[in-house]
Design an enzyme around this catalytic site. Structure first.
Site, PDB file in Angstrom:
ATOM      1  N   CYS A 115       0.990  -1.279   0.127  1.00  0.00           N
ATOM      2  CA  CYS A 115       0.065  -0.002   0.198  1.00  0.00           C
ATOM      3  C   CYS A 115       0.916   1.263  -0.124  1.00  0.00           C
ATOM      4  CB  CYS A 115      -1.091   0.078   1.142  1.00  0.00           C
ATOM      5  SG  CYS A 115      -1.869  -1.190   1.281  1.00  0.00           S
ATOM      6  N   HIS A 252      -3.805   7.548   2.775  1.00  0.00           N
ATOM      7  CA  HIS A 252      -4.100   5.914   2.440  1.00  0.00           C
ATOM      8  C   HIS A 252      -4.808   5.341   2.912  1.00  0.00           C
ATOM      9  CE1 HIS A 252      -3.916   1.988   1.115  1.00  0.00           C
ATOM     10  NE2 HIS A 252      -4.180   1.122   2.306  1.00  0.00           N
ATOM     11  N   ASN A 282     -10.322  -0.311  -0.054  1.00  0.00           N
ATOM     12  CA  ASN A 282      -8.398   0.112  -0.083  1.00  0.00           C
ATOM     13  C   ASN A 282      -8.436  -0.290  -0.979  1.00  0.00           C
ATOM     14  OD1 ASN A 282      -5.933  -0.403   0.099  1.00  0.00           O
ATOM     15  ND2 ASN A 282      -6.372  -1.206   2.299  1.00  0.00           N
TER      16      ASN A 282
HETATM   17  O1  UT7 Z   1      -3.880  -1.790   3.703  1.00  0.00           O
HETATM   18  C1  UT7 Z   1      -3.193  -2.041   4.456  1.00  0.00           C
HETATM   19  C2  UT7 Z   1      -4.092  -1.741   5.713  1.00  0.00           C
HETATM   20  N1  UT7 Z   1      -4.607  -1.949   5.822  1.00  0.00           N
HETATM   21  C3  UT7 Z   1      -5.974  -1.742   7.116  1.00  0.00           C
HETATM   22  O2  UT7 Z   1      -5.121   0.025   7.627  1.00  0.00           O
HETATM   23  C4  UT7 Z   1      -6.995  -2.176   7.586  1.00  0.00           C
HETATM   24  C5  UT7 Z   1      -6.032  -2.438   8.951  1.00  0.00           C
HETATM   25  N2  UT7 Z   1      -7.255  -2.931   9.875  1.00  0.00           N
HETATM   26  C6  UT7 Z   1      -8.625  -2.878  10.137  1.00  0.00           C
HETATM   27  O3  UT7 Z   1      -9.294  -1.766   9.120  1.00  0.00           O
HETATM   28  C7  UT7 Z   1      -9.500  -3.274  11.143  1.00  0.00           C
HETATM   29  O4  UT7 Z   1      -9.341  -4.186  11.777  1.00  0.00           O
HETATM   30  C8  UT7 Z   1     -11.239  -4.225   9.827  1.00  0.00           C
HETATM   31  C9  UT7 Z   1     -11.996  -3.776   9.263  1.00  0.00           C
HETATM   32  C10 UT7 Z   1     -10.438  -5.267   9.038  1.00  0.00           C
HETATM   33  C11 UT7 Z   1     -11.483  -5.297  11.422  1.00  0.00           C
HETATM   34  O5  UT7 Z   1     -12.614  -4.030  12.253  1.00  0.00           O
HETATM   35  P1  UT7 Z   1     -12.630  -4.372  13.882  1.00  0.00           P
HETATM   36  O6  UT7 Z   1     -12.581  -3.609  14.348  1.00  0.00           O
HETATM   37  O7  UT7 Z   1     -10.959  -4.633  13.755  1.00  0.00           O
HETATM   38  O8  UT7 Z   1     -12.828  -6.089  13.898  1.00  0.00           O
HETATM   39  P2  UT7 Z   1     -12.501  -7.356  13.771  1.00  0.00           P
HETATM   40  O9  UT7 Z   1     -11.230  -7.936  13.460  1.00  0.00           O
HETATM   41  O10 UT7 Z   1     -12.307  -6.871  15.386  1.00  0.00           O
HETATM   42  O11 UT7 Z   1     -13.940  -8.140  13.997  1.00  0.00           O
HETATM   43  C12 UT7 Z   1     -15.275  -8.481  14.725  1.00  0.00           C
HETATM   44  C13 UT7 Z   1     -16.313  -9.216  14.900  1.00  0.00           C
HETATM   45  C14 UT7 Z   1     -15.820 -10.379  14.673  1.00  0.00           C
HETATM   46  O12 UT7 Z   1     -16.617 -11.254  15.367  1.00  0.00           O
HETATM   47  P3  UT7 Z   1     -16.111 -11.741  16.635  1.00  0.00           P
HETATM   48  O13 UT7 Z   1     -14.709 -12.857  16.766  1.00  0.00           O
HETATM   49  O14 UT7 Z   1     -16.492 -10.689  17.623  1.00  0.00           O
HETATM   50  O15 UT7 Z   1     -17.600 -12.006  16.891  1.00  0.00           O
HETATM   51  C15 UT7 Z   1     -15.292 -10.780  13.461  1.00  0.00           C
HETATM   52  O16 UT7 Z   1     -15.544 -11.967  12.776  1.00  0.00           O
HETATM   53  O17 UT7 Z   1     -16.755  -8.517  13.573  1.00  0.00           O
HETATM   54  C16 UT7 Z   1     -16.569 -10.168  12.708  1.00  0.00           C
HETATM   55  N3  UT7 Z   1     -16.540  -9.428  10.863  1.00  0.00           N
HETATM   56  C17 UT7 Z   1     -17.560  -8.812  10.230  1.00  0.00           C
HETATM   57  N4  UT7 Z   1     -18.751  -9.197  10.794  1.00  0.00           N
HETATM   58  C18 UT7 Z   1     -20.111  -9.443   9.621  1.00  0.00           C
HETATM   59  C19 UT7 Z   1     -15.236  -9.432  10.852  1.00  0.00           C
HETATM   60  N5  UT7 Z   1     -15.139  -8.970   9.683  1.00  0.00           N
HETATM   61  C20 UT7 Z   1     -16.836  -9.089   9.650  1.00  0.00           C
HETATM   62  C21 UT7 Z   1     -17.342  -8.597   8.365  1.00  0.00           C
HETATM   63  N6  UT7 Z   1     -19.132  -8.670   8.391  1.00  0.00           N
HETATM   64  N7  UT7 Z   1     -17.466  -8.109   7.051  1.00  0.00           N
END
Ligand code: UT7
Length: 325
Positions: A115, A252, A282
Site C-alpha cells: 500500500c 492511504h 482499499n
Molecule cells: O491497506 C493496508 C492496511 N490495512 C488496514 O489498514 C486495515 C486495518 N484494519 C482494519 O481496518 C480493521 O481491523 C478491520 C476493518 C479489518 C476489522 O475491524 P475491527 O473493528 O478490528 O473488527 P474485528 O476484527 O475485531 O472483528 C469484530 C467482529 C468479529 O466477530 P467476533 O469474533 O467478535 O464474534 C469478526 O468475526 O466482526 C466480525 N467480522 C465481521 N462481521 C460482519 C469480521 N468481518 C466481518 C464482516 N461482516 N465483513
C-alpha cells in the site's frame, strides 16, 4: 538556495465499471452494510472484469499525459507501485511502456511496497529528477486486488477494490523554500518484523501461486494510525511546516477510522482530510493517486495547495511526501 523540484504537471485515474456494493457483498458472505460502513467507512468498491493492472494503468497514464500536454515520447522513466502485477516478470511498468510506445531504452520498473507503493515510487522518481538523471517521470499506482482476495473470507473481502492512478512529474527550478511548487520532502520506512501481520499467502519461491490476502486487522489498525502520522509529521518537520499551513492531508485509504485517527493526531480538522475510501475501498498502491487525481479533477485540491501524502502497508512499509501542487 535554488534547487531542482519535481512538479506534478499531470494526473489521471481509472476505475473499472463494475461497482460492488455492501449489499452485493451481503449476498456473498455473512456480512451487512451496517457492519462494513461503521467498521470501515466503505460503501462500495470497483472491481475489474478482465482488465489487468497494466490495462487500467494505461488509461490513468493517458489521462495524466493529456493533462500534462505531453506524450509518452516525452517520458524519461516509468515507475509503477503495485502488488498485483500482470506477470511475475517483466515489470508491469515495462509492459505499460511497451504498449504505450515509450522511447526504446527508457528505464521502467515496479516497486513492491504494497500500500506504500505509490509513495515509494514517487520518492524514487523525485530522487532521479533531483539527481538530474531524468527530466520527466510517469508514476503510477495500480491494483487488481480482486484477483488475490478470498471471496469467501468476510474478514478481508469487504475491504478491497481495484483501480489505477497516475501522475506526470517534471523537473523545475525552485527556490529551495516551502513556497516552491513540487515535491518538497519525502521519507520512507519499513519494519520487516511485522511481515506476518499482513501478507499474501502465495509467491513464486514458496507456493508458486499468487495466494490470497491474509491480515491481522487489529494489529495493522494499531500500527497504521501511528505510522501514517509519523510519516506525515516527518515530511512536515523537514520543511518547518505546521498543521495550520497544510491544505490537505491525503492518507492511504484503508479505513475511515484510521483516516480520522491520523487527522486528529496531526491536529487537522476533518474538512482538510481527503476521503475516498467510501467509494473506492482499499485499493493499496492505487489509493493515493486515485484520491489525488479525483480531488484535483473535482477542483477540491487546487494549484498552490500544500498536500501531505501518507501511506502504510504490508511489510510493514510506510512513508510520506509533502508536495505543493
Ligand atoms: O491497506 C493496508 C492496511 N490495512 C488496514 O489498514 C486495515 C486495518 N484494519 C482494519 O481496518 C480493521 O481491523 C478491520 C476493518 C479489518 C476489522 O475491524 P475491527 O473493528 O478490528 O473488527 P474485528 O476484527 O475485531 O472483528 C469484530 C467482529 C468479529 O466477530 P467476533 O469474533 O467478535 O464474534 C469478526 O468475526 O466482526 C466480525 N467480522 C465481521 N462481521 C460482519 C469480521 N468481518 C466481518 C464482516 N461482516 N465483513
Amino acid at each position: 538556495m535554488s534547487c531542482i523540484r519535481s512538479e506534478i504537471i499531470g494526473w489521471g485515474h481509472y476505475l473499472p465499471k463494475k461497482v460492488l456494493t455492501n449489499d452485493d457483498l451481503s449476498k456473498m458472505v455473512d456480512t451487512n452494510d451496517e457492519w462494513i460502513s461503521t467498521r470501515t467507512g466503505i460503501k462500495s468498491r470497483h472491481i475489474s472484469e478482465g482488465e489487468t493492472t497494466a490495462d487500467m494503468s494505461i488509461k490513468a497514464a493517458d489521462a495524466a499525459l493529456k493533462q500534462a500536454e505531453l506524450t509518452i515520447k516525452d517520458i524519461d522513466v516509468i515507475i509503477v507501485g503495485t502488488l498485483t502485477p500482470d506477470n511475475t516478470t517483466p515489470a508491469t511498468a515495462a509492459k505499460i511502456g511497451g504498449i504505450m510506445g515509450v522511447n526504446p531504452g527508457t528505464p521502467t520498473f515496479d516497486i513492491a511496497a504494497a500500500c506504500s507503493g505509490f509513495v515509494y515510487a514517487l520518492t524514487m522518481a523525485d530522487n532521479m529528477i533531483r539527481l538530474g538523471q531524468v527530466k520527466t517521470a510517469l508514476v503510477i499506482g495500480a491494483e487488481t486486488l480482486s484477483k488475490i482476495v478470498d471471496w469467501t473470507d468476510r474478514n478481508t473481502c469487504v475491504l478491497f477494490g481495484d483501480g489505477a492512478g497516475a501522475v506526470v512529474l517534471k523537473a523545475r527550478e525552485g527556490e529551495g523554500t516551502s513556497a516552491d511548487t513540487g515535491i518538497l520532502a519525502t521519507k520512507l520506512y519499513s519494519d520487516g518484523t511485522q511481515y506476518n501481520n499482513l501478507y499474501v499467502s502465495g509467491g513464486v519461491s514458496t507456493t508458486a501461486t499468487a495466494g490470497f490476502v491474509v491480515m491481522n486487522g487489529k494489529e495493522v489498525f494499531k500500527f497504521a494510525v501511528g505510522s501514517l502520522s509519523e510519516a506525515a509529521e516527518n515530511v512536515m518537520n523537514q520543511c518547518g511546516v505546521n498543521a495550520e499551513q497544510i491544505d490537505w492531508l491525503l492518507p492511504h485509504q484503508a479505513n475511515i477510522r484510521i483516516i480520522e485517527g491520523v487527522g486528529h493526531k496531526l491536529g487537522l480538522p476533518d474538512e482538510k482530510v481527503i476521503v475516498t475510501v467510501d467509494h473506492h475501498g482499499n485499493t493499496s498502491a492505487a489509493s493515493i493517486p486515485l484520491a489525488l487525481s479525483e480531488s484535483l479533477e473535482a477542483g477540491k485540491i487546487k494549484k498552490g495547495d500544500l498536500v501531505v501524502l501518507s501511506a502504510m502497508g504490508a511489510g510493514f512499509t510506510w512513508g510520506g511526501v509533502l508536495v505543493r501542487i
